[in-house]
Design an enzyme around this catalytic site. Structure first.
Site, PDB file in Angstrom:
ATOM      1  N   HIS A 129      18.757 -11.264   2.751  1.00  0.00           N
ATOM      2  CA  HIS A 129      18.712 -10.939   4.181  1.00  0.00           C
ATOM      3  C   HIS A 129      20.115 -10.843   4.762  1.00  0.00           C
ATOM      4  O   HIS A 129      20.444  -9.875   5.468  1.00  0.00           O
ATOM      5  CB  HIS A 129      17.914 -12.019   4.914  1.00  0.00           C
ATOM      6  CG  HIS A 129      18.025 -11.947   6.402  1.00  0.00           C
ATOM      7  ND1 HIS A 129      17.116 -11.270   7.189  1.00  0.00           N
ATOM      8  CD2 HIS A 129      18.954 -12.466   7.255  1.00  0.00           C
ATOM      9  CE1 HIS A 129      17.476 -11.368   8.460  1.00  0.00           C
ATOM     10  NE2 HIS A 129      18.586 -12.099   8.522  1.00  0.00           N
ATOM     11  N   GLU A 130      20.955 -11.823   4.461  1.00  0.00           N
ATOM     12  CA  GLU A 130      22.307 -11.833   5.023  1.00  0.00           C
ATOM     13  C   GLU A 130      23.142 -10.676   4.483  1.00  0.00           C
ATOM     14  O   GLU A 130      23.883 -10.037   5.236  1.00  0.00           O
ATOM     15  CB  GLU A 130      22.990 -13.175   4.729  1.00  0.00           C
ATOM     16  CG  GLU A 130      22.298 -14.384   5.342  1.00  0.00           C
ATOM     17  CD  GLU A 130      22.153 -14.283   6.854  1.00  0.00           C
ATOM     18  OE1 GLU A 130      22.996 -13.612   7.495  1.00  0.00           O
ATOM     19  OE2 GLU A 130      21.204 -14.874   7.401  1.00  0.00           O
ATOM     20  N   HIS A 133      22.391  -7.441   6.265  1.00  0.00           N
ATOM     21  CA  HIS A 133      23.147  -7.179   7.496  1.00  0.00           C
ATOM     22  C   HIS A 133      24.430  -6.406   7.191  1.00  0.00           C
ATOM     23  O   HIS A 133      24.819  -5.505   7.934  1.00  0.00           O
ATOM     24  CB  HIS A 133      23.514  -8.499   8.184  1.00  0.00           C
ATOM     25  CG  HIS A 133      22.398  -9.126   8.955  1.00  0.00           C
ATOM     26  ND1 HIS A 133      21.703  -8.470   9.953  1.00  0.00           N
ATOM     27  CD2 HIS A 133      21.861 -10.378   8.894  1.00  0.00           C
ATOM     28  CE1 HIS A 133      20.802  -9.285  10.475  1.00  0.00           C
ATOM     29  NE2 HIS A 133      20.858 -10.444   9.836  1.00  0.00           N
TER      30      HIS A 133
END
Length: 268
Positions: A129-130, A133
């Site tokens: 998820h990170e 980004h």
């Protein structure tokens, strides 16, 4: 009068938009990005170096090896166009349940996360998820959005002062709140959902179990103990919303995981 003010502000914003670079996110969403990748990478590196000085870095070798193992499987599936160097990972000694990734190939994980992400697959969901980004250049987009909003508000303020509008401070405060609730918060929630989907694909391609992303958010929900801001006033979707989004896209992710050549075996 307010309509003319709005039109003037809109003209300023549109002019700025035409001077900016427009592109498309990995999920097909239109984006505005005013900053170059090199600028973002330099900012990310400077920020990360500062954090390593200001925050306590974990000296627990087991934790570091475990997190590095999971991250290595995720980052090998990041396109070279995003970052083609060696990713740097640091585990910070802190109870907060969090992690982050920055342009320039930087990943930070807090030890508090390891108490909630209960296995390698759940940790992979967070790191994916990170990194999502970074892949979608959400930092660039947020900074660009803030820049344009700042230009628009400054133009509005100047027009109000020039026309000597009564209660101009109150109007500016109302516009600011409206932008936060009507533009910036939904904008951030869009980023979070997009990062969830990119992360789901990344972890699946890396050979992790994508269904554990749902279990992760169940754990996150329990860990919050009900102390959450309503989704309308939050920069993040609620755990229930995230679980629903992940579940809808789980079949495609499972197919990618079944085809993955990697078989991660990271243990703590």
């Amino acid at each position: 009068m307010f309509k003319s003010i709005t039109k003037s502000c809109l003209a300023v914003t549109i002019s700025a938009v035409f001077l900016a670079a427009c592109s498309t996110s990995p999920t097909g969403r239109s984006q505005l990005k005013l900053y170059s990748k090199d600028q973002l990478a330099n900012m990310g590196t400077q920020a990360f170096d500062g954090m390593k000085i200001e925050q306590k870095v974990s000296q627990q070798g087991v934790d570091n090896q475990y997190v590095s193992c999971v991250a290595s499987f995720i980052t090998k599936h990041v396109p070279n166009s995003v970052f083609d160097g060696q990713w740097e990972l640091v585990v910070f000694e802190d109870d907060q349940v969090n992690a982050f990734a920055l342009p320039g190939g930087k990943i930070g994980v807090y030890t508090g996360l390891l108490k909630v992400a209960q296995n390698q697959d759940q940790l992979a969901a967070v790191i994916g998820h990170e990194v999502g980004h970074v892949i979608a250049e959400h930092g660039n987009e947020r900074m660009s959005n803030t820049t344009l909003i700042g230009l628009g508000l400054e133009a509005t303020n100047q027009i109000l002062n020039a026309k000597q509008v009564t209660n101009s401070n109150m109007i500016m405060a109302g516009i600011g709140l409206g932008l936060q609730v009507g533009v910036q918060l939904p904008f951030s929630r869009t980023h979070e959902t997009e990062a969830d989907l990119i992360g789901l694909e990344l972890m699946a391609r890396a050979g992790f179990d994508p269904t554990q992303s749902v279990e992760l958010w169940k754990n996150m929900d329990k860990a919050s103990k009900g102390q959450r801001t309503s989704e309308f006033m939050s920069t993040h979707p609620s755990p229930a919303t995230r679980i629903e989004t992940l579940s809808v896209n789980m079949s495609a992710a499972q197919s990618l995981a079944n085809q993955a050549s990697d078989n991660p075996n990271c243990s703590i």
